[in-house]
Design a protein around this motif. Structure first.
Motif: not given
Length: 61
Positions: A10-16
């Motif tokens: 979730t962190f990676l996808l939201v940051e992207m």
């Protein structure tokens, strides 16, 4: 362990998503806002999966 991986992805996808949206709208990228949103989305995902029933649906004939 599943909570960690849920937060990780979730962190990676939201940051992207935050990076792409900010660059498309010509706004400076803000890491903190993306991290804050990813924590909220992770909590919503965990709460949502606990509310969904796990039993199979009975067929009504």
């Amino acid at each position: 362990m599943r909570y960690f991986w849920t937060f990780f992805w979730t962190f990676l996808l939201v940051e992207m998503l935050t990076y792409v949206v900010s660059s498309m709208s010509s706004v400076a990228f803000d890491f903190k806002s993306g991290a804050f949103v990813s924590v909220i989305v992770t909590i919503l995902i965990i709460v949502g999966t606990t509310l969904i029933p796990n039993e199979p649906v009975q067929k009504h004939e």
